[in-house]
Design an enzyme around this catalytic site. Sequence first.
Site, PDB file in Angstrom:
ATOM      1  CG  HIS A 246      -3.290 -31.504 -11.670  1.00  0.00           C
ATOM      2  ND1 HIS A 246      -3.146 -30.214 -12.101  1.00  0.00           N
ATOM      3  CD2 HIS A 246      -2.043 -31.991 -11.471  1.00  0.00           C
ATOM      4  CE1 HIS A 246      -1.854 -29.932 -12.184  1.00  0.00           C
ATOM      5  NE2 HIS A 246      -1.171 -30.988 -11.797  1.00  0.00           N
ATOM      6  CD  GLU A 305       3.183 -38.125  -8.523  1.00  0.00           C
ATOM      7  OE1 GLU A 305       3.806 -38.881  -9.288  1.00  0.00           O
ATOM      8  OE2 GLU A 305       3.731 -37.312  -7.777  1.00  0.00           O
TER       9      GLU A 305
HETATM   10  N1  ACO Z   1      -9.738 -37.854  -3.790  1.00  0.00           N
HETATM   11  C1  ACO Z   1     -10.888 -37.453  -3.245  1.00  0.00           C
HETATM   12  N2  ACO Z   1     -11.306 -36.180  -3.258  1.00  0.00           N
HETATM   13  C2  ACO Z   1     -10.525 -35.265  -3.826  1.00  0.00           C
HETATM   14  C3  ACO Z   1      -9.292 -35.611  -4.419  1.00  0.00           C
HETATM   15  C4  ACO Z   1      -8.910 -36.960  -4.404  1.00  0.00           C
HETATM   16  N3  ACO Z   1      -7.764 -37.370  -4.950  1.00  0.00           N
HETATM   17  N4  ACO Z   1      -8.718 -34.489  -4.914  1.00  0.00           N
HETATM   18  C5  ACO Z   1      -9.540 -33.480  -4.640  1.00  0.00           C
HETATM   19  N5  ACO Z   1     -10.646 -33.947  -3.988  1.00  0.00           N
HETATM   20  C6  ACO Z   1     -11.788 -33.191  -3.546  1.00  0.00           C
HETATM   21  C7  ACO Z   1     -11.496 -32.414  -2.265  1.00  0.00           C
HETATM   22  O1  ACO Z   1     -11.771 -33.182  -1.136  1.00  0.00           O
HETATM   23  C8  ACO Z   1     -12.417 -31.237  -2.409  1.00  0.00           C
HETATM   24  O2  ACO Z   1     -13.724 -31.633  -2.082  1.00  0.00           O
HETATM   25  P1  ACO Z   1     -14.720 -30.618  -1.311  1.00  0.00           P
HETATM   26  O3  ACO Z   1     -14.838 -29.410  -2.211  1.00  0.00           O
HETATM   27  O4  ACO Z   1     -15.975 -31.407  -1.171  1.00  0.00           O
HETATM   28  O5  ACO Z   1     -14.023 -30.295  -0.022  1.00  0.00           O
HETATM   29  C9  ACO Z   1     -12.406 -30.964  -3.910  1.00  0.00           C
HETATM   30  O6  ACO Z   1     -12.062 -32.196  -4.541  1.00  0.00           O
HETATM   31  C10 ACO Z   1     -11.396 -29.902  -4.311  1.00  0.00           C
HETATM   32  O7  ACO Z   1     -10.187 -30.184  -3.643  1.00  0.00           O
HETATM   33  P2  ACO Z   1      -9.018 -29.133  -3.482  1.00  0.00           P
HETATM   34  O8  ACO Z   1      -8.182 -29.578  -2.356  1.00  0.00           O
HETATM   35  O9  ACO Z   1      -9.533 -27.749  -3.496  1.00  0.00           O
HETATM   36  O10 ACO Z   1      -8.257 -29.328  -4.836  1.00  0.00           O
HETATM   37  P3  ACO Z   1      -6.779 -28.905  -5.091  1.00  0.00           P
HETATM   38  O11 ACO Z   1      -6.750 -28.274  -6.422  1.00  0.00           O
HETATM   39  O12 ACO Z   1      -6.203 -28.137  -3.981  1.00  0.00           O
HETATM   40  O13 ACO Z   1      -6.102 -30.358  -5.083  1.00  0.00           O
HETATM   41  C11 ACO Z   1      -4.614 -32.089  -5.346  1.00  0.00           C
HETATM   42  C12 ACO Z   1      -5.206 -30.839  -6.005  1.00  0.00           C
HETATM   43  C13 ACO Z   1      -3.831 -31.651  -4.109  1.00  0.00           C
HETATM   44  C14 ACO Z   1      -3.663 -32.767  -6.326  1.00  0.00           C
HETATM   45  C15 ACO Z   1      -5.742 -33.050  -4.939  1.00  0.00           C
HETATM   46  O14 ACO Z   1      -6.496 -33.425  -6.064  1.00  0.00           O
HETATM   47  C16 ACO Z   1      -5.253 -34.270  -4.187  1.00  0.00           C
HETATM   48  O15 ACO Z   1      -5.049 -34.206  -2.972  1.00  0.00           O
HETATM   49  N6  ACO Z   1      -5.009 -35.426  -4.888  1.00  0.00           N
HETATM   50  C17 ACO Z   1      -4.504 -36.604  -4.238  1.00  0.00           C
HETATM   51  C18 ACO Z   1      -2.994 -36.522  -4.066  1.00  0.00           C
HETATM   52  C19 ACO Z   1      -2.265 -36.630  -5.387  1.00  0.00           C
HETATM   53  O16 ACO Z   1      -2.607 -37.414  -6.261  1.00  0.00           O
HETATM   54  N7  ACO Z   1      -1.185 -35.824  -5.517  1.00  0.00           N
HETATM   55  C20 ACO Z   1      -0.375 -35.766  -6.728  1.00  0.00           C
HETATM   56  C21 ACO Z   1      -0.726 -34.576  -7.520  1.00  0.00           C
HETATM   57  S1  ACO Z   1       0.037 -34.569  -9.125  1.00  0.00           S
HETATM   58  C22 ACO Z   1       1.612 -33.964  -8.847  1.00  0.00           C
HETATM   59  O17 ACO Z   1       1.896 -33.270  -7.919  1.00  0.00           O
HETATM   60  C23 ACO Z   1       2.650 -34.378  -9.812  1.00  0.00           C
END
Ligand code: ACO
Length: 361
Positions: A246, A305
């Site tokens: 998140h 989720e």
């Molecule tokens: N699985 C694996 N790696 C992840 C995940 C995940 N679920 N989420 C983040 N990371 C990693 C990224 O790859 C990144 O790694 P890096 O720095 O080595 O490149 C690091 O963590 C940071 O990621 P960001 O994209 O900068 O984090 P951001 O704050 O933008 O992401 C998000 C938040 C979009 C929710 C992300 O965690 C994600 O894609 N989760 C999976 C999709 C999901 O569950 N969505 C629902 C969100 S809750 C809602 O909207 C109600």
Amino acid sequence: MLNGLEDVIAAETVLSDIDGQAGRLIIRGRSLDELVARSRYEDVIALLWAELIADCPDAAALAAGLGTARVRVFEHVHALDGPLLDLPAFDAVLSLLTRLEDGDGLTAALNLVAAPAVFTPAVIRRQRGLEPLAPEPLLSHAADVLRMLHGTAPAAAQVSALDRYLVTASDHGLNASTFTARVIASTHAGLAAAVIGACCALKGPLHGGAPGPVLEMLDAIGSTERARAYLEAALSRGERLMGFGHRVYRVRDPRADAIKAALQLLTAAGQVAVDRLRLAEAVEDAALELLAYRKPGRPLQTNLEFYTALLLEALGFPVGAFTCVFAASRVGGWIAHAREQVLRGRLIRPQSHYVGPPVSA
Ligand code: ACO
């Protein structure tokens, strides 16, 4: 350069506050736990809309008005023709939303909350070759949604579980879809425009589109002993694990626990197979362990989720309609934010930093 606007404060709001370090969510002065334990979705709408929607009534009158609005918007269901039914459920619901009259008042707001709640079961039934069922305005919002979906009176535990979901997901700070709603509202475009735009932002898998892929992941894993190897392979391919991570929470998303508790109620009432819950718990444990190992600098925890996928499955929603149910909840928050932006904000118009080529001679 913060290309995801992280830590930028883009609005002042009285609506909700997220403490990402402590894992706490407050909605208009009430803790999430308190709201989930004591409120129906209608009550939370009345709480969110007070002083922001002109002539917003108390919770009892709002519930009655919402029942009438469900009946009013049902007239649009006849527009579900062949091409619309070939679309994914979310896109079909979105198309029907564009038929609603725009406005800023209570009637427009109630219609917009009623619409995804009525259109979603209607689309699902038509896609299954069944006739849509007309709303019953005197039922609670959650009970009527389940009745319109299944054609029978839902069990009390099912109504309570859906209400808990609708309350839990109703508002959550300046997430991508709510920000979209505020940007659109800041142009004074009207509530329907703001809600339709917000729906489009919700659709993506990094936001409200995640629970479908969560369920697909659980189905692909199939049994607890396969969880770790499956997840490890997915991470090695560079994939994100849906239902984890998140932007704001650095600890467990409190909404995940609220939804898991609702799921446990359904399990106790025999509405969810215990094996299904055990599989999800095993996948969660393995995912958290692997994410902590692979991304040590970035605490990645379970988000809303993950258990939502199991809850909506248990309530009989098809996987393709999960995001529609999310929209049916968050729409109450979008409307409150849109009105707050109009009443207390200004046109949102940030600047960009040009990094393109210099002007050619
Ligand atoms: N699985 C694996 N790696 C992840 C995940 C995940 N679920 N989420 C983040 N990371 C990693 C990224 O790859 C990144 O790694 P890096 O720095 O080595 O490149 C690091 O963590 C940071 O990621 P960001 O994209 O900068 O984090 P951001 O704050 O933008 O992401 C998000 C938040 C979009 C929710 C992300 O965690 C994600 O894609 N989760 C999976 C999709 C999901 O569950 N969505 C629902 C969100 S809750 C809602 O909207 C109600």
